[in-house]
Motif scaffolding. Structure first.
Motif, PDB file in Angstrom:
ATOM      1  N   GLU A  85      11.793 -13.997  -5.965  1.00 43.86           N
ATOM      2  CA  GLU A  85      12.929 -13.755  -5.072  1.00 43.86           C
ATOM      3  C   GLU A  85      14.192 -14.491  -5.505  1.00 43.86           C
ATOM      4  N   GLU A  97       2.189 -19.812   5.760  1.00 41.60           N
ATOM      5  CA  GLU A  97       1.859 -18.943   4.627  1.00 41.60           C
ATOM      6  C   GLU A  97       2.399 -19.458   3.316  1.00 41.60           C
ATOM      7  N   THR A  98       1.833 -18.922   2.254  1.00 41.81           N
ATOM      8  CA  THR A  98       2.283 -19.328   0.926  1.00 41.81           C
ATOM      9  C   THR A  98       2.151 -18.180  -0.056  1.00 41.81           C
ATOM     10  N   GLN A  99       3.026 -18.204  -1.049  1.00 38.37           N
ATOM     11  CA  GLN A  99       2.875 -17.287  -2.159  1.00 38.37           C
ATOM     12  C   GLN A  99       2.990 -18.116  -3.434  1.00 38.37           C
ATOM     13  N   GLN A 125      11.296 -22.434  -0.921  1.00 39.94           N
ATOM     14  CA  GLN A 125      11.118 -21.496  -2.031  1.00 39.94           C
ATOM     15  C   GLN A 125      11.388 -22.316  -3.275  1.00 39.94           C
ATOM     16  N   ASN A 157       6.790 -20.956  -0.904  1.00 37.05           N
ATOM     17  CA  ASN A 157       6.620 -19.997  -1.998  1.00 37.05           C
ATOM     18  C   ASN A 157       6.937 -20.666  -3.325  1.00 37.05           C
ATOM     19  N   TRP A 158       5.994 -20.560  -4.234  1.00 37.66           N
ATOM     20  CA  TRP A 158       6.164 -21.141  -5.564  1.00 37.66           C
ATOM     21  C   TRP A 158       6.334 -20.030  -6.595  1.00 37.66           C
ATOM     22  N   ARG A 179      10.993 -23.341   5.563  1.00 38.07           N
ATOM     23  CA  ARG A 179      10.684 -22.477   4.435  1.00 38.07           C
ATOM     24  C   ARG A 179      11.144 -23.138   3.148  1.00 38.07           C
ATOM     25  N   THR A 198       6.505 -21.825   5.593  1.00 35.48           N
ATOM     26  CA  THR A 198       6.231 -21.030   4.393  1.00 35.48           C
ATOM     27  C   THR A 198       6.574 -21.838   3.156  1.00 35.48           C
ATOM     28  N   GLU A 255       8.217  -9.933  -7.787  1.00 32.64           N
ATOM     29  CA  GLU A 255       7.870 -10.864  -6.707  1.00 32.64           C
ATOM     30  C   GLU A 255       8.787 -12.090  -6.687  1.00 32.64           C
ATOM     31  N   THR A 288      -1.000 -25.017  -2.612  1.00 26.11           N
ATOM     32  CA  THR A 288      -0.516 -25.218  -1.247  1.00 26.11           C
ATOM     33  C   THR A 288      -1.688 -25.490  -0.309  1.00 26.11           C
TER      34      THR A 288
END
Ligand SMILES: Nc1ncnc2c1ncn2[C@@H]1O[C@H](COP(=O)(O)OP(=O)(O)O)[C@@H](O)[C@H]1O
Ligand SMILES: [Mg+2]
Lengths: 403, 300
Positions: free
Chosen positions: A385, A250-252, A197, A225-226, A195, A223, A383, A242
């Motif tokens: 984190e 997954e990605t956000q 982030q 996340n950007w 993961r 995962t 959103e 991504t």
């Protein structure tokens, strides 16, 4: 291509940069290849709407603000237990095989003119390496640019079941007469079930032209996340993306920007679904005031073999003045219809009824507007984190509103 | 004792001169009174409320909206030359600072702004704006010469803002009065509220801001019976405890079982065409608006 810097760039300069960092021969070769490819490469693609190129990168006077051998910065790197956060010369000395495996594997060094320029000229870089099962919180990389131009490179590698939270910040330190240029390439390689982030906050001076490309690739169950906040710069052209290569990854991608005066933001969020059962969530909100302009492109691509894809994207831009301009194009390209997807974008102004409602409670026009704008950013801030990034971003937004 | 006086008020849609909505409204409400404004849909009730509050969508072409203050409404006595205000000259937030409150028929939904932050900002802004409105330049100069740096009209703003803790206390008290769930305070302003919650919220805000004159537009529509009772308790408390004047716009008799109006006004086609005591509302219930029409224009 009107003004091009490469006519004045020399192999000697590139060799000098590489030498300074004690780089191995293969990396020097990669740089030199990028240098010689410049004349054949185009600028990154920008949005065109009828009768208009929103961002004309060809018109930029790179020659005036690229100063290859004079890169100067202050760098602050905060590492976390179990992870390695290394400056570039250490990275190539201690982890040459790792660097060689991943360098240029996510972002093609010759993808476009600006990536090639960055590859040839980067004089500072960071490797964040998180070995198997290590949980690394609070890695920080802060870059303060002191020179006219700075080319920066970051590689993040997480091994199986590792996890890392990185907060990267860019700002400008010493004043420089005239325009400046910052270029930053970030490659993130997320191993199986790992993961990443990655939060970034760009607050460069408003004389700085800024090109950044952050892209990651996921292995299975990984995962990425950007979070990308853009407040500063004269002009920003940025892509955050991504490649969901591994199944069940997954990605956000969360973005926020606030342009004022004559700032120009050109922002791309992209996801490529290649594996099966992958999920992407793209969220962007931004505000433009004065004569600022923003253009957003969000692309969700679902490949042939990407069975059972979930992909969502929403973008909202708020224009605070009549002279500000904004364009947004969300795009969904599907080659596999076993997909649940949505995409939307809006460009609007402050709602007069909302404003009137607040006025009738005794709040004056300006604070009503400020409350509405701060409220507008809340869904994206929620959103984010990374607590520190959220607080910084909120503060910069509040400060800009009160200018 | 405050008195809101609307005289011969004519108003049209600001970007459409053809569209005249108010055709000479006369109406007055004062402190310690509850008035009901009734009338069929489209008669101009909401427009009247919004024009009094200063909505930019309407242009006043004739008439006056005046607020008369007695002098003892606020913390400090109000000098005589600052007791009568032509509201039409003022910004909406200035009107609010003088004590005009509008409870909306369709309240705005505002994402990302919590009730508690919003209302505390509003309360402080109201004090600050009020202080500015009552600021007397001559007194200021005199005070400065005499070595004081405060105006004679200093409100709580001068003593500092209403702080977070103090405000929580105020809000909690008002929420209890209206039987509102604690979680309300941290929700975003009307965002995702049910119709009934929104109406309750409009009354809660009035209770916190303690206006001189509160105009509540269709505050009773979309309420179930329990909420109707809570909202009615709130409205009665505005008059009985804060001494506010209330102009309650409704087209149902229903709420009048819980809130007994001192006066009833009936609007038709942009004018107030009938006035009377509480019995007028009952008569309307019996006879309907057709009867008003007949009484006004004669039988067709
Ligand atoms: N902003 C506006 N633009 C055009 N017409 C309007 C506007 N506001 C109100 N009206 C018209 O004015 C009339 C009165 O409306 P309103 O004041 O809402 O009545 P009520 O509240 O009594 O039902 C209606 O015919 C309505 O359509
Ligand atoms: Mg109405």
């Amino acid at each position: 291509m009107s003004t091009q810097v490469h006519a004045n760039l020399t192999e000697e300069q590139v060799r000098a940069i590489s030498d300074e960092l004690d780089e191995p021969e293969w990396l020097l070769e990669t740089r030199l290849d990028a240098l010689s490819a410049l004349s054949d490469l185009d600028m990154p693609k920008v949005i065109r709407t009828p009768g208009r190129d929103w961002t004309n990168l060809d018109a930029l006077d790179f020659e005036s603000f690229v100063d290859p051998l004079e890169g100067a910065e202050q760098k602050e790197r905060v590492t976390a237990e179990g992870a390695e956060v290394l400056e570039w010369s250490e990275a190539v000395a201690e982890h040459e095989a790792l660097v060689r495996e991943h360098f240029g594997s996510v972002v093609d060094t010759q993808e476009n003119y600006l990536t090639a320029l960055s590859t040839a000229l980067f004089s500072t870089g960071t490797l964040v390496y998180v070995p198997e099962r290590v949980d690394a919180e609070d890695v920080k990389i802060r870059t303060t640019v002191d020179s006219r131009s700075l080319f920066n490179y970051t590689l993040v590698v997480t091994e199986t079941s590792a996890s890392v939270t990185i907060l990267e910040r860019q700002s400008t330190g010493d004043e420089v007469e005239g325009d400046r240029y910052y270029s930053g390439i970030v490659e993130a390689v997320a191993g199986e079930n790992s993961r990443i982030q990655y939060g970034a906050l760009q607050n460069l001076s408003e004389e700085t032209y800024n090109y950044t490309l952050k892209r990651g690739r996921t292995d299975v169950y990984a995962t990425i996340n950007w979070i990308d906040g853009n407040i500063g710069s004269r002009l920003t052209k940025t892509e955050v993306s991504t490649e969901l290569a591994g199944d069940s990854s997954e990605t956000q991608i969360v973005g926020a920007f606030f342009g004022h005066d004559d700032q120009h933001f050109d922002l791309d969020s992209k996801v490529w679904h290649y594996g099966e059962h992958t999920t992407a969530d793209l969220v962007m909100r931004g505000v433009v005031d004065d004569t600022a302009r923003s253009v957003y492109e969000g692309v969700q691509y679902v490949g042939d073999d990407a069975w059972n894809t979930s992909s969502y994207q929403r973008e909202n831009t708020l224009m605070l003045s009549d002279e500000s301009e904004a364009d947004a194009s969300p795009k969904l390209e599907i080659d596999n219809h076993d997909t649940e997807a949505s995409h939307s974008a809006t460009v609007g102004q402050i709602d007069e009824e909302d404003l009137f409602y607040m006025l009738t409670r005794g709040i004056d026009r300006e604070s009503a507007r400020n409350q509405l704008v701060e409220g507008f950013f809340v869904p994206v801030l929620d959103e984010v984190e990374v607590g520190e990034l959220r607080a910084d971003l909120r503060e910069l937004i509040a400060a800009r509103l009160r200018e | 004792m405050a008195r809101l006086e609307i005289r011969n008020l004519h108003a049209e849609v600001a970007d459409d001169e053809e569209e005249t909505i108010l055709e000479g409204v006369d109406l007055a409400v004062e402190s310690d009174e509850i008035h009901a404004l009734m009338g069929p849909n489209g008669s101009g009730k909401s427009t009247l409320a919004k024009v009094v509050a200063g909505h930019p969508a309407y242009r006043v072409t004739e008439g006056e909206v005046t607020l008369h203050l007695d002098g003892d409404e606020f913390d400090e006595p109000i000098p005589e030359d600052k007791r009568t205000w032509d509201l039409l000259d003022l910004e909406p937030n200035e009107r609010a600072a003088l004590g005009i409150y509008l409870g909306f028929q369709y309240p705005a939904e505002i994402e990302g702004v919590t009730m508690v932050n919003f209302l505390r900002t509003a309360l402080n802004a109201k004090f600050e704006e009020r202080e500015e409105l009552f600021e007397d330049e001559e007194d200021e100069e005199e005070a400065e010469e005499a070595g004081y740096d405060t105006s004679p009209m200093e409100g709580p703003a001068d003593e500092g803002e209403v702080g977070v803790a103090q405000f929580q206390e105020i809000l909690r008290g008002k929420m209890e009065l209206l039987d509102i769930d604690d979680r309300f305070a941290d929700r975003y302003l009307n965002a995702g509220f049910s119709g009934g919650e929104k109406k309750q919220n409009e009354v809660l805000q009035a209770a916190v801001l303690e206006p001189e004159i509160a105009i509540l537009d269709e505050i009773d529509s979309g309420l179930d019976i329990d909420r109707l009772r809570d909202v009615s308790t709130g409205i009665n408390a505005l008059r009985d405890e804060e001494g506010s004047g209330v102009l309650m716009i409704t087209h149902y008799q229903r709420i009048l079982d819980y809130v007994e109006p001192d006066r009833v006004h009936v609007m038709l086609d942009g004018q107030v065409v009938m006035e009377g005591g509480p019995d007028l509302a009952e008569k309307l219930e019996d006879k309907g608006y057709d009867w008003v029409r007949e009484e006004t224009y004669g039988t067709a």
